[in-house]
Design a protein around this motif. Structure first.
Motif, PDB file in Angstrom:
ATOM      1  N   GLU A 122       0.835  -1.201   0.000  1.00 43.63           N
ATOM      2  CA  GLU A 122       0.000   0.000   0.000  1.00 43.63           C
ATOM      3  C   GLU A 122       0.870   1.252   0.000  1.00 43.63           C
ATOM      4  O   GLU A 122       1.914   1.291   0.655  1.00 43.63           O
ATOM      5  N   LEU A 123       0.409   2.254  -0.730  1.00 42.77           N
ATOM      6  CA  LEU A 123       1.105   3.526  -0.842  1.00 42.77           C
ATOM      7  C   LEU A 123       0.140   4.659  -0.521  1.00 42.77           C
ATOM      8  O   LEU A 123      -0.970   4.693  -1.057  1.00 42.77           O
ATOM      9  N   LEU A 124       0.574   5.573   0.306  1.00 45.47           N
ATOM     10  CA  LEU A 124      -0.233   6.747   0.610  1.00 45.47           C
ATOM     11  C   LEU A 124      -0.006   7.781  -0.489  1.00 45.47           C
ATOM     12  O   LEU A 124       1.126   8.135  -0.792  1.00 45.47           O
ATOM     13  N   LEU A 125      -1.090   8.242  -1.101  1.00 46.11           N
ATOM     14  CA  LEU A 125      -0.992   9.223  -2.184  1.00 46.11           C
ATOM     15  C   LEU A 125      -1.253  10.650  -1.705  1.00 46.11           C
ATOM     16  O   LEU A 125      -1.168  11.584  -2.485  1.00 46.11           O
ATOM     17  N   GLY A 126      -1.589  10.812  -0.442  1.00 44.26           N
ATOM     18  CA  GLY A 126      -1.873  12.128   0.100  1.00 44.26           C
ATOM     19  C   GLY A 126      -3.235  12.142   0.761  1.00 44.26           C
ATOM     20  O   GLY A 126      -3.827  11.089   1.019  1.00 44.26           O
ATOM     21  N   TRP A 127      -3.720  13.362   1.033  1.00 41.93           N
ATOM     22  CA  TRP A 127      -4.980  13.521   1.761  1.00 41.93           C
ATOM     23  C   TRP A 127      -5.831  14.561   1.070  1.00 41.93           C
ATOM     24  O   TRP A 127      -5.322  15.603   0.622  1.00 41.93           O
ATOM     25  N   LEU A 128      -7.116  14.316   1.039  1.00 43.09           N
ATOM     26  CA  LEU A 128      -8.061  15.356   0.671  1.00 43.09           C
ATOM     27  C   LEU A 128      -8.428  16.055   1.964  1.00 43.09           C
ATOM     28  O   LEU A 128      -8.885  15.418   2.910  1.00 43.09           O
ATOM     29  N   TYR A 129      -8.169  17.357   2.037  1.00 44.46           N
ATOM     30  CA  TYR A 129      -8.578  18.168   3.180  1.00 44.46           C
ATOM     31  C   TYR A 129      -9.941  18.737   2.821  1.00 44.46           C
ATOM     32  O   TYR A 129     -10.090  19.393   1.781  1.00 44.46           O
ATOM     33  N   VAL A 130     -10.934  18.503   3.674  1.00 46.05           N
ATOM     34  CA  VAL A 130     -12.316  18.852   3.358  1.00 46.05           C
ATOM     35  C   VAL A 130     -12.939  19.675   4.478  1.00 46.05           C
ATOM     36  O   VAL A 130     -12.767  19.356   5.654  1.00 46.05           O
ATOM     37  N   GLY A 131     -13.656  20.702   4.095  1.00 46.52           N
ATOM     38  CA  GLY A 131     -14.390  21.522   5.055  1.00 46.52           C
ATOM     39  C   GLY A 131     -15.392  22.392   4.328  1.00 46.52           C
ATOM     40  O   GLY A 131     -15.569  22.286   3.113  1.00 46.52           O
ATOM     41  N   GLY A 132     -16.023  23.260   5.080  1.00 49.76           N
ATOM     42  CA  GLY A 132     -16.984  24.170   4.474  1.00 49.76           C
ATOM     43  C   GLY A 132     -16.286  25.214   3.616  1.00 49.76           C
ATOM     44  O   GLY A 132     -15.138  25.563   3.856  1.00 49.76           O
ATOM     45  N   LYS A 133     -16.995  25.703   2.605  1.00 51.11           N
ATOM     46  CA  LYS A 133     -16.454  26.764   1.760  1.00 51.11           C
ATOM     47  C   LYS A 133     -16.687  28.114   2.440  1.00 51.11           C
ATOM     48  O   LYS A 133     -17.823  28.455   2.728  1.00 51.11           O
ATOM     49  N   PRO A 134     -15.606  28.857   2.680  1.00 45.98           N
ATOM     50  CA  PRO A 134     -15.786  30.199   3.243  1.00 45.98           C
ATOM     51  C   PRO A 134     -16.573  31.068   2.257  1.00 45.98           C
ATOM     52  O   PRO A 134     -16.466  30.871   1.047  1.00 45.98           O
ATOM     53  N   PRO A 135     -17.344  32.028   2.759  1.00 39.07           N
ATOM     54  CA  PRO A 135     -18.153  32.880   1.861  1.00 39.07           C
ATOM     55  C   PRO A 135     -17.337  33.528   0.740  1.00 39.07           C
ATOM     56  O   PRO A 135     -17.766  33.571  -0.389  1.00 39.07           O
ATOM     57  N   ARG A 136     -16.133  34.005   1.043  1.00 37.21           N
ATOM     58  CA  ARG A 136     -15.297  34.655   0.037  1.00 37.21           C
ATOM     59  C   ARG A 136     -14.951  33.734  -1.127  1.00 37.21           C
ATOM     60  O   ARG A 136     -14.831  34.156  -2.262  1.00 37.21           O
ATOM     61  N   SER A 137     -14.812  32.445  -0.865  1.00 45.14           N
ATOM     62  CA  SER A 137     -14.412  31.502  -1.910  1.00 45.14           C
ATOM     63  C   SER A 137     -15.489  31.338  -2.978  1.00 45.14           C
ATOM     64  O   SER A 137     -15.208  30.923  -4.093  1.00 45.14           O
ATOM     65  N   ARG A 138     -16.706  31.672  -2.644  1.00 42.35           N
ATOM     66  CA  ARG A 138     -17.807  31.488  -3.598  1.00 42.35           C
ATOM     67  C   ARG A 138     -17.786  32.533  -4.710  1.00 42.35           C
ATOM     68  O   ARG A 138     -18.474  32.394  -5.699  1.00 42.35           O
ATOM     69  N   THR A 139     -16.984  33.580  -4.519  1.00 40.01           N
ATOM     70  CA  THR A 139     -16.934  34.645  -5.519  1.00 40.01           C
ATOM     71  C   THR A 139     -15.617  34.660  -6.298  1.00 40.01           C
ATOM     72  O   THR A 139     -15.367  35.587  -7.047  1.00 40.01           O
ATOM     73  N   LEU A 140     -14.796  33.644  -6.131  1.00 44.66           N
ATOM     74  CA  LEU A 140     -13.530  33.593  -6.859  1.00 44.66           C
ATOM     75  C   LEU A 140     -13.793  33.471  -8.358  1.00 44.66           C
ATOM     76  O   LEU A 140     -14.725  32.797  -8.783  1.00 44.66           O
ATOM     77  N   ARG A 141     -12.946  34.118  -9.129  1.00 43.55           N
ATOM     78  CA  ARG A 141     -13.093  34.054 -10.581  1.00 43.55           C
ATOM     79  C   ARG A 141     -12.737  32.672 -11.101  1.00 43.55           C
ATOM     80  O   ARG A 141     -11.880  31.981 -10.556  1.00 43.55           O
ATOM     81  N   GLU A 142     -13.386  32.322 -12.180  1.00 46.59           N
ATOM     82  CA  GLU A 142     -13.109  31.052 -12.839  1.00 46.59           C
ATOM     83  C   GLU A 142     -11.754  31.134 -13.537  1.00 46.59           C
ATOM     84  O   GLU A 142     -11.465  32.104 -14.224  1.00 46.59           O
ATOM     85  N   LYS A 143     -10.920  30.134 -13.314  1.00 48.82           N
ATOM     86  CA  LYS A 143      -9.645  30.067 -14.025  1.00 48.82           C
ATOM     87  C   LYS A 143      -9.903  29.320 -15.338  1.00 48.82           C
ATOM     88  O   LYS A 143     -10.548  28.276 -15.336  1.00 48.82           O
ATOM     89  N   THR A 144      -9.380  29.850 -16.417  1.00 46.41           N
ATOM     90  CA  THR A 144      -9.555  29.157 -17.684  1.00 46.41           C
ATOM     91  C   THR A 144      -8.255  28.465 -18.069  1.00 46.41           C
ATOM     92  O   THR A 144      -7.166  28.932 -17.749  1.00 46.41           O
ATOM     93  N   ILE A 145      -8.413  27.362 -18.698  1.00 41.43           N
ATOM     94  CA  ILE A 145      -7.278  26.577 -19.191  1.00 41.43           C
ATOM     95  C   ILE A 145      -7.289  26.658 -20.708  1.00 41.43           C
ATOM     96  O   ILE A 145      -8.333  26.474 -21.339  1.00 41.43           O
ATOM     97  N   ASP A 146      -6.143  26.925 -21.306  1.00 41.69           N
ATOM     98  CA  ASP A 146      -6.034  26.980 -22.757  1.00 41.69           C
ATOM     99  C   ASP A 146      -5.919  25.547 -23.290  1.00 41.69           C
ATOM    100  O   ASP A 146      -4.833  24.974 -23.324  1.00 41.69           O
ATOM    101  N   GLY A 147      -7.043  24.978 -23.668  1.00 42.95           N
ATOM    102  CA  GLY A 147      -7.070  23.606 -24.167  1.00 42.95           C
ATOM    103  C   GLY A 147      -6.196  23.405 -25.388  1.00 42.95           C
ATOM    104  O   GLY A 147      -5.563  22.359 -25.553  1.00 42.95           O
ATOM    105  N   GLU A 148      -6.125  24.389 -26.250  1.00 41.53           N
ATOM    106  CA  GLU A 148      -5.318  24.282 -27.476  1.00 41.53           C
ATOM    107  C   GLU A 148      -3.844  24.078 -27.136  1.00 41.53           C
ATOM    108  O   GLU A 148      -3.138  23.330 -27.804  1.00 41.53           O
ATOM    109  N   HIS A 149      -3.380  24.734 -26.080  1.00 42.32           N
ATOM    110  CA  HIS A 149      -1.981  24.621 -25.667  1.00 42.32           C
ATOM    111  C   HIS A 149      -1.638  23.203 -25.188  1.00 42.32           C
ATOM    112  O   HIS A 149      -0.502  22.758 -25.331  1.00 42.32           O
TER     113      HIS A 149
END
Length: 174
Positions: free
Chosen positions: A137-164
């Motif tokens: 068995e290998l540990l791949l890391g941890w998902l840290y999970v909690g509530g979303k702070p109010p400020r996080s709900r207004t973060l801009r969407e990051k776009t990925i250049d699919g063509e690149h």
């Protein structure tokens, strides 16, 4: 998926065990060569996080309890459980990583803040022992999970250049 963001700061709320079980059931539908299900997840809440903090400190040759696991009310350890099979180990590890990613997307969609954390200590003996990892068995890391702070709900969407990031197979005739 277009709005998914890793959130390094979350509130003290977390999904219940039953909510988590339902999401894990869905995440387990990832591609899985030979249907080995070469993964398992470990739910860490409350004092479990301090146990991990001690193991991290030990792995880093420090005294005390690392505060890193206390950054979220729920940590989900992602474990690749490599099985003897015609499916290569790297494919089995990829399946476990796929489950973690799918689960992070499902948690985000359900309204939770999530970040996948790793570190130099991820594969340390003290950390493996704290998680009760078995041979293969290998540990791949941890998902840290909690509530979303109010400020996080207004973060801009990051776009990925699919063509690149998308190309064609090299060919001498093209």
């Amino acid at each position: 998926m277009r709005r998914r963001r890793s959130l390094s700061k979350v509130t003290d709320e977390a999904p219940t065990h039953d909510e988590l079980v339902e999401l894990v059931s869905a995440a387990g539908r990832v591609a899985d060569h030979k249907e080995l299900k070469p993964w398992r997840l470990i739910e860490l809440r409350g004092d479990d996080r301090a146990v991990l903090g001690r193991a991290i400190s030990k792995a880093q040759r420090e005294k005390g309890v690392s505060g890193k696991p206390l950054r979220a009310p729920l940590l989900i350890a992602v474990v690749a459980s490599i099985r003897s099979s015609k499916a290569p180990a790297w494919e089995q590890e990829a399946t476990a990583a796929g489950v973690a990613h799918a689960l992070s997307l499902l948690l985000d969609e359900a309204g939770w803040g999530v970040i996948w954390r790793t570190g130099d200590y991820t594969r340390a003996k003290a950390v493996a022992k704290a998680h009760g990892l078995r041979k293969g068995e290998l540990l791949l890391g941890w998902l840290y999970v909690g509530g979303k702070p109010p400020r996080s709900r207004t973060l801009r969407e990051k776009t990925i250049d699919g063509e690149h990031h998308l190309s064609r197979m090299p060919s001498k005739k093209r």
